[in-house]
Motif scaffolding. Structure first.
Motif, PDB file in Angstrom:
ATOM      1  N   GLU A 229      -2.078   4.163  -3.482  1.00  0.00           N
ATOM      2  CA  GLU A 229      -1.791   3.034  -4.356  1.00  0.00           C
ATOM      3  C   GLU A 229      -2.609   3.090  -5.652  1.00  0.00           C
ATOM      4  O   GLU A 229      -2.620   2.144  -6.428  1.00  0.00           O
TER       5      GLU A 229
ATOM      6  N   PHE B 216      -4.719  -1.640  -1.284  1.00  0.00           N
ATOM      7  CA  PHE B 216      -4.934  -0.837  -2.491  1.00  0.00           C
ATOM      8  C   PHE B 216      -5.918   0.262  -2.113  1.00  0.00           C
ATOM      9  O   PHE B 216      -7.115   0.059  -2.112  1.00  0.00           O
TER      10      PHE B 216
ATOM     11  N   PRO C  37       1.605 -11.279  -3.904  1.00  0.00           N
ATOM     12  CA  PRO C  37       0.207 -10.876  -4.068  1.00  0.00           C
ATOM     13  C   PRO C  37      -0.297 -10.086  -2.856  1.00  0.00           C
ATOM     14  O   PRO C  37       0.077 -10.361  -1.715  1.00  0.00           O
ATOM     15  N   GLY C  38      -1.122  -9.084  -3.148  1.00  0.00           N
ATOM     16  CA  GLY C  38      -1.673  -8.260  -2.077  1.00  0.00           C
ATOM     17  C   GLY C  38      -0.758  -7.126  -1.660  1.00  0.00           C
ATOM     18  O   GLY C  38      -1.072  -6.383  -0.730  1.00  0.00           O
ATOM     19  N   ARG C  39       0.357  -6.949  -2.335  1.00  0.00           N
ATOM     20  CA  ARG C  39       1.262  -5.819  -2.079  1.00  0.00           C
ATOM     21  C   ARG C  39       1.286  -4.936  -3.320  1.00  0.00           C
ATOM     22  O   ARG C  39       1.394  -5.427  -4.442  1.00  0.00           O
ATOM     23  N   TYR C  40       1.191  -3.631  -3.108  1.00  0.00           N
ATOM     24  CA  TYR C  40       0.973  -2.690  -4.201  1.00  0.00           C
ATOM     25  C   TYR C  40       2.027  -1.581  -4.222  1.00  0.00           C
ATOM     26  O   TYR C  40       2.527  -1.163  -3.174  1.00  0.00           O
TER      27      TYR C  40
ATOM     28  N   ALA D 159       0.406  -8.600   3.240  1.00  0.00           N
ATOM     29  CA  ALA D 159      -0.842  -8.333   2.516  1.00  0.00           C
ATOM     30  C   ALA D 159      -1.925  -7.973   3.532  1.00  0.00           C
ATOM     31  O   ALA D 159      -2.064  -8.629   4.558  1.00  0.00           O
TER      32      ALA D 159
ATOM     33  N   GLN E 165      -4.566  -4.220 -11.360  1.00  0.00           N
ATOM     34  CA  GLN E 165      -5.886  -4.434 -10.745  1.00  0.00           C
ATOM     35  C   GLN E 165      -6.739  -3.186 -10.966  1.00  0.00           C
ATOM     36  O   GLN E 165      -6.418  -2.115 -10.447  1.00  0.00           O
TER      37      GLN E 165
ATOM     38  N   GLU F 166      -0.081  -4.297  -8.618  1.00  0.00           N
ATOM     39  CA  GLU F 166       0.175  -5.329  -7.616  1.00  0.00           C
ATOM     40  C   GLU F 166       1.397  -6.168  -7.992  1.00  0.00           C
ATOM     41  O   GLU F 166       1.575  -6.556  -9.142  1.00  0.00           O
TER      42      GLU F 166
END
Length: 156
Positions: A147, A143, A124-127, A77, A103, A119
């Motif tokens: 993304e 993001f 979490p924090g990966r898109y 992330a 998001q 996401e």
């Protein structure tokens, strides 16, 4: 149920395509192929499934019980990898790697653009990331432009 297509904002004539051939039972690494297409056909449409935990899953409209899968292994992330990383493919049934949080990107005052990041709920924090110049869909730790997507309603 709502039928959708996932359109890239950076490459507006590119859509996330899922070919689930051979994906007929759960396998740990997933299967099939996820890449891009320049039009919305059957492989580019998904049933948007709302899960009990507030996440969504993208179920193929062509391949029975096959879902979009995002494995963020190797992607941290906050990390902006030049070519992305991880693995995006298909999975039979929706478990943890097939669940996403949508998001919304902030819009300028008085405008609505409908731009979102997709996401991973498991990471979490990966898109989800789409590079239309390389016909590639993979994972990114931020993001930003590659993304950014629009989720288009294409049927009911």
């Amino acid at each position: 149920m709502v039928k959708v297509a996932i359109q890239s904002v950076q490459f507006p004539n590119h859509y996330v395509r899922l070919d689930g051939k051979g994906v007929t039972s759960f396998t740990g690494t997933g299967g099939g192929t996820v890449n891009t297409q320049t039009y919305i056909g059957t492989y580019e449409t998904y049933t948007l499934v709302e899960n009990d935990d507030g996440t969504v899953s993208f179920k193929s409209t062509v391949f029975d019980n096959v879902f979009l899968r995002l494995d963020a292994s190797g992607v941290t992330a906050g990390q902006n990898l030049a070519s992305g990383g991880g693995t995006v493919n298909a999975q039979y049934t929706a478990r943890s790697l097939e669940r996403f949080k949508i998001q919304k990107q902030a819009d300028a005052a008085g405008t609505y653009q409908g731009i979102v990041g997709i996401e991973s709920a498991a990471s979490p924090g990966r898109y989800l990331r789409l590079d239309g110049s390389a016909n590639k869909v993979n994972v990114q730790g931020v993001f930003k432009t590659y993304e950014s997507f629009k989720i288009l309603v294409v049927g009911q």
